[in-house]
Design an enzyme around this catalytic site. Structure first.
Site, PDB file in Angstrom:
ATOM      1  N   GLU A  46     -14.305 -26.796 -27.053  1.00  0.00           N
ATOM      2  CA  GLU A  46     -14.275 -27.284 -28.444  1.00  0.00           C
ATOM      3  C   GLU A  46     -13.016 -26.883 -29.194  1.00  0.00           C
ATOM      4  OE1 GLU A  46     -16.233 -24.913 -27.271  1.00  0.00           O
ATOM      5  OE2 GLU A  46     -16.758 -23.386 -28.746  1.00  0.00           O
ATOM      6  N   HIS A  63     -14.544 -22.460 -23.688  1.00  0.00           N
ATOM      7  CA  HIS A  63     -14.882 -23.169 -24.931  1.00  0.00           C
ATOM      8  C   HIS A  63     -13.964 -24.375 -25.132  1.00  0.00           C
ATOM      9  CE1 HIS A  63     -17.636 -20.190 -26.762  1.00  0.00           C
ATOM     10  NE2 HIS A  63     -16.984 -19.361 -25.983  1.00  0.00           N
ATOM     11  N   CYS A 103     -20.279 -21.870 -22.616  1.00  0.00           N
ATOM     12  CA  CYS A 103     -20.272 -20.403 -22.523  1.00  0.00           C
ATOM     13  C   CYS A 103     -21.698 -19.873 -22.336  1.00  0.00           C
ATOM     14  CB  CYS A 103     -19.554 -19.802 -23.723  1.00  0.00           C
ATOM     15  SG  CYS A 103     -18.860 -18.198 -23.314  1.00  0.00           S
TER      16      CYS A 103
HETATM   17  N1  GLN Z   1     -22.719 -13.542 -24.445  1.00  0.00           N
HETATM   18  C1  GLN Z   1     -22.072 -14.213 -23.379  1.00  0.00           C
HETATM   19  C2  GLN Z   1     -20.934 -13.392 -22.789  1.00  0.00           C
HETATM   20  O1  GLN Z   1     -20.467 -12.463 -23.394  1.00  0.00           O
HETATM   21  C3  GLN Z   1     -21.582 -15.585 -23.807  1.00  0.00           C
HETATM   22  C4  GLN Z   1     -20.417 -15.544 -24.739  1.00  0.00           C
HETATM   23  C5  GLN Z   1     -20.199 -16.831 -25.492  1.00  0.00           C
HETATM   24  O2  GLN Z   1     -21.030 -17.735 -25.478  1.00  0.00           O
HETATM   25  N2  GLN Z   1     -19.087 -16.935 -26.177  1.00  0.00           N
HETATM   26  O3  GLN Z   1     -20.489 -13.662 -21.712  1.00  0.00           O
END
Ligand code: GLN
Length: 570
Positions: free
Chosen positions: A510, A508, A382
């Protein structure tokens, strides 16, 4: 109708109620029963999505896009039951619902009260878990510690619930602490007696006690607890400290907890075995052949709960590779070009997890650059993918000042920018791009090799994305787009050519890793880290950092107040 198990916690917080609940789930699944798990959280936030990790730890995202408590992660890792929005209920949600009804005039003029209106709404949410589905058992964990003011409505609701469904259909399990007092050289039962006393005052007599302890409970001590707390002696279960959380179901089984539960609930069951769990998960977790050292670079590394699913997914990948994964938690704000070698000495894999806000970004970019230039396996998740993109733009494409518009709205190269659908969003809670969405994988990529599939479903939680305007320029320089959303619209996975394993995802992964089924990307990341020539396979020399205390957490959350609304703190 399913049978119900209500799990409460006493004496102190952090006894591992989530793991205990998940372990009971595992134990009962091994008996061929179909189990659902649910968590009731007493705080007023509608969900943890807007809380600082210092307050709450990780936000666990479900398939259906709910931002939930990290205990739901344990439920999914220990059992085969999927969780979603219905499996996490907060005081905030309950009040929101009741007040909305009141405004609509649905209470027909009566005074709206905690009892019965709030408790009725809670009971309804407990029933909702199994509505339209066939579960043999619903396990409901009640957050907080018995004696807290805020969990009272939940306790009153489950007390009523049991009264309504009858004793044979619901039991209470209480997780408590038997502290060892070093000066006296003794285990003490008094806090447990008090905590059971407090439960009784609210009308709940526990049926089973799970006793957290660092020493073995002798038979006579179990007898004493049984006598004073008025439970059967074989319903006093020792929950001693274990080396791997995945051992907990085995410890419970050894003591016949599953038999006791089934007897109380009058459930017919198969003998059931945890043999495969022991062999495939616990034995492998406890006696790995190899060792590998991975750095996780983030700003919440002093709090082990902040990246819970990441650490677990790394453990699972270790199990799959017969390796102990030693994690060095590196504080992103401390990384400078000049000290990278020190931070990453002996490290053969670098992971940059998700996050929000500006703080620590430069250190993360430096870590990415270090991994890219030194050909160290790299896994970005992310925000980690967004950092990999920014770093590539700055250091390979030479675009000075390239950035995400999250961190600099006026950047000359907005290589990461706000998703179109996000532009009009006003509220912070529950408004990100959330939940499981399909991702198409390009052939001949690391991702395709790992997943061995053309399409996968992965969970998201973000507002920003790779800016498509720059796709061509990136790709020309060896930045591969390995996975995209349907129709090729959004970049979901990136990789680098001429690097042994450099992969980053906008989603994600994970959240979908399990101890007996490591996530393919984590598994491959660890496999490559093991293959790296600098992997010394040496002994562990990274003692985990001191955890910070609750008070300190609150203080830090306050200091970061300006950025602490979910995505601002992250
Ligand atoms: N801050 C970034 C976004 O909003 C990444 C979000 C995250 O890592 N969950 O896209």
């Amino acid at each position: 109708m399913p049978k119900y198990i209500f799990i409460t916690g006493g004496v102190v917080s952090s006894l591992g109620k989530g793991i205990a609940s998940a372990s009971i789930g595992r134990l009962l699944e091994a008996k061929g029963l179909k189990v659902a798990l649910q968590k009731l959280d007493p705080y007023i936030n509608v969900d943890p999505g807007t809380m600082s990790p210092y307050q709450h730890g990780e936000v666990y995202v479900t398939e259906d896009g709910a931002e939930t408590d990290l205990d739901l992660g344990h439920y999914e890792r220990f059992t085969s039951t999927p969780v979603g929005r219905v499996n996490n209920v907060t005081t905030g949600q309950i009040y929101y619902e009741v007040i909305t009804k009141e405004r609509r005039g649905e209470f027909l003029g009566v005074t709206v009260q905690v009892v019965p209106h709030i408790t009725d709404a809670i009971k309804e949410r407990i029933r909702e878990v199994s509505r339209g589905k066939r579960f043999d058992i619903v396990i409901t964990e009640i957050g907080g510690t018995v004696g807290d003011i805020e969990s009272l409505p939940f306790l009153e609701a489950v007390r009523q619930f049991r009264h309504e469904v009858g004793r044979e259909n619901a039991i209470f399990v209480h997780l408590t602490l038997i502290p060892f007092i070093r000066a006296a050289g003794e285990l003490k039962t008094k806090p447990t007696q008090h905590s059971v006393g407090t439960l009784r005052e609210i009308g709940i007599q526990p049926d089973i006690l799970l006793c957290r302890t660092e020493k073995r409970l002798s038979k006579s001590l179990k007898g004493k607890i049984a006598l004073f707390c008025d439970v059967e002696e074989n319903a006093v279960i020792e929950a001693r400290d274990v080396r791997s959380i995945y051992e907990v179901p085995l410890v419970f089984k050894e003591q016949g907890l599953d038999e006791v539960i089934c007897r109380y609930l009058k459930i017919e069951y198969k003998a059931g075995s945890l043999h495969a769990w022991k062999k495939e998960v616990v034995d492998k977790a406890l006696s790995p052949k190899h060792t590998v050292k991975i750095a996780v670079v983030g700003k919440y590394v002093d709090l082990k709960d902040a990246y819970k699913s990441i650490y677990e997914a790394l453990n699972h990948a270790g199990i799959a590779n017969d390796a102990q994964v030693i994690v060095k938690r590196v504080f992103s704000e401390k990384i400078l070009k000049s000290n990278c070698h020190q931070h990453f000495k002996g490290i053969t894999g670098i992971l940059v997890p998700g996050g929000f806000g500006m703080r620590g970004i430069e250190g993360k970019l430096t870590a990415v650059q270090y991994a890219r230039e030194n050909k160290i396996p790299f896994f970005g998740i992310c925000l980690g993918m967004q950092c990999a993109t920014i770093e590539f733009a700055r250091d390979v494409l030479g675009w000075k000042g390239a950035n995400s518009t999250e961190f600099n709205k006026k950047t000359p190269y907005p290589v990461i920018s706000l998703l179109e659908e996000q532009e009009k969003v006003e509220n912070l809670g529950g408004t990100m791009r959330l939940g499981a969405l399909p991702c198409h994988l390009k052939k001949e990529t690391l991702a395709h090799k790992a997943y061995k599939a053309d399409e996968v479903m992965e969970r998201h939680r973000h507002r920003y994305e790779f800016n498509n305007q720059y796709r061509d320029e990136f790709q020309k320089q060896g930045f591969k787009i390995a996975g995209v959303s349907p129709g090729g619209k959004l970049v979901e996975i990136i990789e680098l050519e001429e690097h042994p394993w450099f992969l980053a995802t906008q989603f994600h992964p994970e959240f979908k890793s399990k101890p007996d089924r490591a996530h393919p990307l984590f598994r491959e990341f660890i496999r490559h880290a093991l293959l790296h020539p600098q992997n010394a396979n040496g002994a562990a020399d990274f003692s985990p950092k001191e955890e910070i205390s609750r008070a300190e957490r609150a203080e830090r959350a306050e200091q970061n107040g300006a950025e602490s609304a979910g995505e601002r703190a992250g």
